[in-house]
Design an enzyme around this catalytic site. Structure first.
Site, mmCIF file in Angstrom:
data_model
loop_
_atom_site.group_PDB
_atom_site.id
_atom_site.type_symbol
_atom_site.label_atom_id
_atom_site.label_comp_id
_atom_site.label_asym_id
_atom_site.label_seq_id
_atom_site.Cartn_x
_atom_site.Cartn_y
_atom_site.Cartn_z
ATOM 1 C CD1 TRP A 103 -1.928 -2.263 2.003
ATOM 2 C CD2 TRP A 103 -2.821 -1.570 0.065
ATOM 3 N NE1 TRP A 103 -2.838 -3.203 1.594
ATOM 4 C CE2 TRP A 103 -3.399 -2.817 0.416
ATOM 5 C CE3 TRP A 103 -3.225 -0.944 -1.106
ATOM 6 C CZ2 TRP A 103 -4.366 -3.439 -0.373
ATOM 7 C CZ3 TRP A 103 -4.196 -1.568 -1.896
ATOM 8 C CH2 TRP A 103 -4.755 -2.795 -1.532
ATOM 9 C CG ASP A 172 -3.299 3.669 4.137
ATOM 10 O OD1 ASP A 172 -4.349 3.452 4.778
ATOM 11 O OD2 ASP A 172 -2.988 3.049 3.097
ATOM 12 C CE LYS A 196 -8.594 -3.627 3.723
ATOM 13 N NZ LYS A 196 -7.560 -2.708 3.283
HETATM 14 C C1 LIG Z 1 -7.032 -2.279 1.972
HETATM 15 C C2 LIG Z 1 -6.022 -1.194 2.080
HETATM 16 C C3 LIG Z 1 -5.931 -0.170 1.119
HETATM 17 C C4 LIG Z 1 -6.793 -0.128 -0.109
HETATM 18 O O1 LIG Z 1 -8.080 0.208 0.222
HETATM 19 P P1 LIG Z 1 -9.229 0.452 -0.870
HETATM 20 O O2 LIG Z 1 -10.327 1.008 -0.029
HETATM 21 O O3 LIG Z 1 -9.531 -0.876 -1.486
HETATM 22 O O4 LIG Z 1 -8.707 1.427 -1.867
HETATM 23 C C5 LIG Z 1 -5.001 0.823 1.328
HETATM 24 N N1 LIG Z 1 -4.203 0.824 2.397
HETATM 25 C C6 LIG Z 1 -4.253 -0.144 3.329
HETATM 26 C C7 LIG Z 1 -3.340 -0.074 4.508
HETATM 27 C C8 LIG Z 1 -5.170 -1.173 3.211
HETATM 28 O O5 LIG Z 1 -5.227 -2.138 4.139
#
Ligand SMILES: *Cc1c(COP(=O)(O)O)cnc(C)c1O
Length: 361
Positions: A103, A172, A196
């Site tokens: 990511w 993030d 998540k």
């Molecule tokens: C799942 C995830 C993403 C991507 O998320 P989307 O909502 O599918 O764009 C980005 N960063 C992390 C840390 C993730 O776990």
């Protein structure tokens, strides 16, 4: 009687059962509206109350002061990979990133596409992203420093955040927001796809500080500017109403049922310790992340062979333990033990792991 499994999916992932029951209970008549929450107008009093309540709870849980705005966007965390540099880069300044896995790498790519001076100041790529770098050489010159607090695929997590030398962090937190207590002060912006640890797919939380909003270029299209969302309370266009409503219920569950962020963190620590202590006590399973960088949300591990891993995933599902397959890019096994996964769920998993090792070891 409905049969529910212990859900170890990485995302979309488990939601707290009381939240699902709450949704079910008020589905046909949402708080006296005579409609479901899926059907009410986003401009109605009913939805406005949902939005206001959700914002207040997010701010309270994360101990955010008045300088922070809680926004609800679409496009997933992936959309933030491009929006962050578009909105927060400062002409003449570099943007710094730490690369801790898939990511982060994608976030770096989107900043590079925009022609920015992107500095990857630390990376664990040479060691298959098995750890969080310890030396973070910040020089105070960057517009921001981007971090990925929890690496969902590799199973690593920042144990503590580094000293940023005054450079605002952009983080993030898709896979560990609301999982632990942290000091929000160094953060200029936090983003998290809800699916998540915060709710269903379809909404992304963006928490942004006033001084970051000052940077937003006037020339950006309206839908790509954070200021559009902050000025219109995320209602410039139709927001993902149902997803926001569920995020509101999840934050309410943390506050009122679990008993707050400190309690939530304590349960998460207990769950993670249970499974890591077991992994460390034997030789059949092998954790893939370095012990000092282990994630308390995504536990990644290998078995002696890939054949045994496939057998493990198949037999665990038959025992009511779902979602234990590792990400397709890295293989192996992964147990995502987000907030909504109970201690009992993790106990059942460890019990199954013991049995499986005994039979196949
Ligand atoms: C799942 C995830 C993403 C991507 O998320 P989307 O909502 O599918 O764009 C980005 N960063 C992390 C840390 C993730 O776990």
């Amino acid at each position: 009687m409905t049969q529910r499994i212990h859900n170890f999916n990485a995302g979309p992932a488990a939601l707290p059962l009381p939240v699902l029951e709450h949704i079910q209970n008020e589905m046909l008549d949402f708080r006296g509206s005579g409609m479901s929450v899926l059907e009410v107008s986003h401009r109605s009093k009913w939805f406005e109350d949902v939005l206001d309540d959700t914002i207040v709870r997010v701010k309270r849980l994360l101990k955010l002061d008045d300088r922070y705005h809680v926004l609800f966007l679409q496009g997933g965390a992936s959309m933030q990979f491009c929006m962050v540099p578009m909105n927060l880069a400062v002409p003449g300044k570099p943007v710094d990133y730490v690369d801790t896995g898939t990511w982060s790498t994608k976030a770096i790519k989107e900043a590079r596409i925009q022609g920015l001076d992107v500095r990857v100041i630390a990376s664990s790529e040479a060691d298959a992203f098995t750890y969080i770098p310890k030396e973070i050489p910040v020089d105070g010159k960057a517009a921001y420093l981007h971090l990925t607090s929890n690496n969902t695929i590799r199973g690593t997590q920042w144990p503590a955040f580094p000293d940023g030398a005054g450079v605002p962090f952009v983080c993030d937190m898709s896979s560990d927001i609301f999982s632990r207590v942290f000091d929000p002060k160094p953060f200029g912006l936090i983003y998290a796809g809800a699916q998540k640890n915060a709710g269903p797919a379809g909404v992304t939380l963006v928490i942004v500080r006033d001084d970051m909003l000052q940077r937003v270029p006037k020339t950006l299209p309206s839908m790509l500017k954070y200021t559009t969302y902050s000025e219109k309370k995320s209602m410039y266009n139709t927001p993902p109403t149902f997803a926001i409503y569920v995020v509101g219920l999840v934050t309410r569950w943390i506050e009122e049922t679990v008993g707050g962020m400190e309690k939530m963190e304590a349960v998460n620590n207990q769950k993670a310790a249970l499974i890591y202590d077991y992994i460390d006590s034997q030789n059949f399973y092998r954790g893939t992340a370095m012990p000092d960088s282990r994630s308390r949300m995504n536990v990644t591990f290998r078995l002696p062979t890939e054949e045994l891993e496939q057998k493990f995933i198949k037999e665990s599902l038959a025992e009511g333990l779902g979602g234990l397959k590792g990400h397709r890019s890295v293989g192996g096994c992964r147990a995502s033990i987000y907030n909504a996964v109970s201690l009992e769920g993790v106990q059942a998993l460890v019990q199954f792991m013991k049995e499986f090792a005994r039979k196949n070891g």
